[in-house]
Design a protein around this motif. Structure first.
Motif, PDB file in Angstrom:
ATOM      1  N   LEU A   1     -23.510   0.290  35.847  1.00  0.00           N
ATOM      2  CA  LEU A   1     -22.401   0.034  36.005  1.00  0.00           C
ATOM      3  C   LEU A   1     -21.497   0.953  37.230  1.00  0.00           C
ATOM      4  N   ARG A   2     -21.257   1.635  36.220  1.00  0.00           N
ATOM      5  CA  ARG A   2     -20.543   3.112  37.029  1.00  0.00           C
ATOM      6  C   ARG A   2     -20.653   3.338  37.746  1.00  0.00           C
ATOM      7  N   ALA A   3     -22.558   4.060  38.055  1.00  0.00           N
ATOM      8  CA  ALA A   3     -23.268   4.574  38.242  1.00  0.00           C
ATOM      9  C   ALA A   3     -23.034   3.204  40.212  1.00  0.00           C
ATOM     10  N   HIS A   4     -23.169   2.742  39.612  1.00  0.00           N
ATOM     11  CA  HIS A   4     -23.024   1.559  41.313  1.00  0.00           C
ATOM     12  C   HIS A   4     -21.533   1.788  41.586  1.00  0.00           C
ATOM     13  N   ILE A   5     -20.803   1.817  40.708  1.00  0.00           N
ATOM     14  CA  ILE A   5     -19.167   1.763  41.325  1.00  0.00           C
ATOM     15  C   ILE A   5     -18.816   3.064  42.326  1.00  0.00           C
ATOM     16  N   ASP A   6     -19.660   4.231  41.406  1.00  0.00           N
ATOM     17  CA  ASP A   6     -19.566   5.396  41.825  1.00  0.00           C
ATOM     18  C   ASP A   6     -19.972   5.387  43.834  1.00  0.00           C
ATOM     19  N   ARG A   7     -21.180   5.222  43.437  1.00  0.00           N
ATOM     20  CA  ARG A   7     -22.354   5.057  45.070  1.00  0.00           C
ATOM     21  C   ARG A   7     -21.885   4.381  46.195  1.00  0.00           C
ATOM     22  N   PHE A   8     -21.418   2.605  45.654  1.00  0.00           N
ATOM     23  CA  PHE A   8     -20.610   1.523  46.378  1.00  0.00           C
ATOM     24  C   PHE A   8     -19.919   1.966  46.775  1.00  0.00           C
ATOM     25  N   GLY A   9     -18.875   2.107  45.348  1.00  0.00           N
ATOM     26  CA  GLY A   9     -17.175   1.326  45.544  1.00  0.00           C
ATOM     27  C   GLY A   9     -16.982  -0.379  45.342  1.00  0.00           C
ATOM     28  N   VAL A  10     -16.285  -0.880  45.444  1.00  0.00           N
ATOM     29  CA  VAL A  10     -15.779  -2.291  45.538  1.00  0.00           C
ATOM     30  C   VAL A  10     -15.400  -2.997  46.537  1.00  0.00           C
ATOM     31  N   ALA A  11     -15.356  -3.614  46.834  1.00  0.00           N
ATOM     32  CA  ALA A  11     -15.107  -4.738  47.915  1.00  0.00           C
ATOM     33  C   ALA A  11     -13.406  -5.160  48.085  1.00  0.00           C
ATOM     34  N   ARG A  12     -12.921  -5.190  48.816  1.00  0.00           N
ATOM     35  CA  ARG A  12     -11.331  -5.473  48.886  1.00  0.00           C
ATOM     36  C   ARG A  12     -10.249  -5.771  47.823  1.00  0.00           C
ATOM     37  N   ASP A  13     -10.671  -6.530  47.612  1.00  0.00           N
ATOM     38  CA  ASP A  13     -10.454  -7.698  46.435  1.00  0.00           C
ATOM     39  C   ASP A  13     -11.160  -7.453  45.614  1.00  0.00           C
ATOM     40  N   GLY A  14     -11.537  -6.353  44.921  1.00  0.00           N
ATOM     41  CA  GLY A  14     -12.263  -6.371  43.672  1.00  0.00           C
ATOM     42  C   GLY A  14     -13.430  -5.915  43.776  1.00  0.00           C
ATOM     43  N   ARG A  15     -14.097  -7.114  43.768  1.00  0.00           N
ATOM     44  CA  ARG A  15     -16.194  -7.079  43.551  1.00  0.00           C
ATOM     45  C   ARG A  15     -16.077  -6.382  43.255  1.00  0.00           C
ATOM     46  N   LEU A  16     -17.320  -5.807  42.373  1.00  0.00           N
ATOM     47  CA  LEU A  16     -17.674  -4.909  42.932  1.00  0.00           C
ATOM     48  C   LEU A  16     -19.360  -5.610  43.800  1.00  0.00           C
ATOM     49  N   PHE A  17     -19.786  -6.472  44.263  1.00  0.00           N
ATOM     50  CA  PHE A  17     -21.239  -6.471  44.607  1.00  0.00           C
ATOM     51  C   PHE A  17     -20.741  -7.654  45.791  1.00  0.00           C
ATOM     52  N   ARG A  18     -21.101  -6.911  47.183  1.00  0.00           N
ATOM     53  CA  ARG A  18     -20.697  -8.110  47.842  1.00  0.00           C
ATOM     54  C   ARG A  18     -21.961  -7.661  49.025  1.00  0.00           C
ATOM     55  N   ASN A  19     -21.925  -8.751  50.421  1.00  0.00           N
ATOM     56  CA  ASN A  19     -22.811  -7.937  51.218  1.00  0.00           C
ATOM     57  C   ASN A  19     -22.154  -6.605  52.731  1.00  0.00           C
ATOM     58  N   ARG A  20     -23.622  -6.717  53.334  1.00  0.00           N
ATOM     59  CA  ARG A  20     -22.470  -6.368  54.100  1.00  0.00           C
ATOM     60  C   ARG A  20     -21.741  -6.322  54.880  1.00  0.00           C
ATOM     61  N   ALA A  21     -21.589  -7.262  55.394  1.00  0.00           N
ATOM     62  CA  ALA A  21     -20.076  -7.795  55.753  1.00  0.00           C
ATOM     63  C   ALA A  21     -19.021  -7.522  54.604  1.00  0.00           C
ATOM     64  N   GLY A  22     -18.947  -7.472  53.511  1.00  0.00           N
ATOM     65  CA  GLY A  22     -18.045  -7.720  52.467  1.00  0.00           C
ATOM     66  C   GLY A  22     -17.540  -9.081  52.102  1.00  0.00           C
ATOM     67  N   ASN A  23     -18.725  -9.751  52.028  1.00  0.00           N
ATOM     68  CA  ASN A  23     -18.680 -11.043  51.898  1.00  0.00           C
ATOM     69  C   ASN A  23     -19.253 -11.890  50.186  1.00  0.00           C
ATOM     70  N   CYS A  24     -18.958 -12.382  49.941  1.00  0.00           N
ATOM     71  CA  CYS A  24     -19.748 -12.923  48.326  1.00  0.00           C
ATOM     72  C   CYS A  24     -21.450 -12.450  49.014  1.00  0.00           C
TER      73      CYS A  24
END
Length: 338
Positions: free
Chosen positions: A215-238
């Motif tokens: 999870l730490r590697a995922h956050i370092d690589r992809f960051g998070v959405a504006r609302d803090g979600r760890l996972f999102r599509n290219r448009a930033g949606n769910c």
């Protein structure tokens, strides 16, 4: 006809506007060919309706789970009819009709072991496009036994991810795709509380160091959405179920053997949750602890994971036997073993 019913007749948000001409034509036909609500008080009519729920559009039998779900939906509709004054009592209460039997037990053959899960997650990360982003997504389903809706809702503030040792995910709800025509605010998604829990309930789930690092590697690589979600599509949606389902299917074909695919190993992403809970039980985790972390009742655990609980019972029997032997030695004047 299905579009006219779904998009207008059953959707009160659409009633402010007149239906399209082709929908109106379909609705008029349906009105002419439908029985009155009062006919549902006749046992034969209601029984035929229930039998129809067990069939697909092509006339073939539907799965038992589908039939039970539709029966439950019909029951709620009839309860509403009672509230509206169409019936004095729910007609279903007096009908004799056997609901199709559902085999809820998790099949051990379809549950991947830790080595197979590692292969699958690695294969997900190697898929083009969304694959690398979804590796930790599927990891949540296995290492934390999370439901897909809970993974989609997971935010950075819910995650305690230390540099070393075990971490913690404090789950607080799930995201469900309802469709913008079916929500009060016009949003595509709705945030629900944890399954069968109060709106403010949370569920802490410890996660092992290996997954903390993932999870730490995922956050370092992809960051998070504006609302803090760890996972999102290219448009930033769910993340959508169809999208992650395609990636999972490709990963299975990429890494599993023909035999593993033929036996249905990890056929659905949800099988990762089953695998995670099963591994907890296999590892000797107390069933009550599994219930707390998985977020379901002890009844569901014993109903769904009966085959895996056999191993837990054997381990418990050995511990009890050892304890009894220890007490026998003490009662005979021998000192306790060290």
């Amino acid at each position: 006809m299905r579009r006219a019913l779904y998009s207008w007749a059953f959707n009160k948000n659409a009633w402010e506007q007149k239906p399209a001409d082709d929908w109106q034509h379909a609705l008029d036909w349906i009105k002419r060919n439908s029985l009155p609500v009062s006919s549902l008080e006749e046992a034969d009519v209601l029984r035929r309706a229930l039998d129809a729920l067990c069939r697909k559009l092509d006339g073939k039998p539907a799965s038992a789970k589908t039939a039970r779900r539709k029966r439950a939906a019909s029951n709620e509709a009839l309860n509403t009819a009672v509230e509206k004054g169409y019936f004095a009592d729910n007609p279903l209460n007096g009908i004799r009709w056997n609901t199709p039997t559902v085999n809820d037990e998790v099949d051990p053959v379809a549950v991947p072991n830790p080595l197979q899960v590692a292969r699958l997650l690695s294969a997900v990360g190697q898929q083009r496009g969304r694959g690398p982003h979804l590796e930790a997504f599927f990891g949540c389903m296995y290492y934390a036994a999370m439901r897909p809706a809970e993974v989609i809702h997971l935010r950075i503030e819910q995650c305690h991810l230390p540099k070393t040792g075990w971490g913690l995910l404090n789950l607080s709800g799930g995201v469900v795709a309802a469709g913008k025509d079916w929500t009060d605010d016009g949003e595509v998604y709705e945030v629900h509380s944890l399954k069968r829990r109060a709106a403010t309930a949370t569920r802490p789930v410890p996660i092992p160091p290996h997954f903390v690092s993932m999870l730490r590697a995922h956050i370092d690589r992809f960051g998070v959405a504006r609302d803090g979600r760890l996972f999102r599509n290219r448009a930033g949606n769910c993340v959508e179920a169809g999208a992650y389902g395609i990636t999972w299917s490709r990963a299975r074909k990429y890494v599993l053997t023909r035999t593993e695919i033929a036996m249905g190993l990890a056929k659905r992403p949800y099988d990762l949750r089953h695998a995670g809970i099963s591994f907890w039980l296999h590892s000797g985790v107390d069933p009550a602890g599994c219930v707390r972390q998985a977020g379901h009742s002890i009844h569901v655990l014993f109903k769904h994971y009966a085959k895996f609980l056999d191993g837990v019972q054997e381990q418990a029997n050995r511990l009890i036997e050892q304890s009894m032997e220890e007490w026998n030695r003490v009662s005979q004047g021998a000192g306790p073993t060290r």
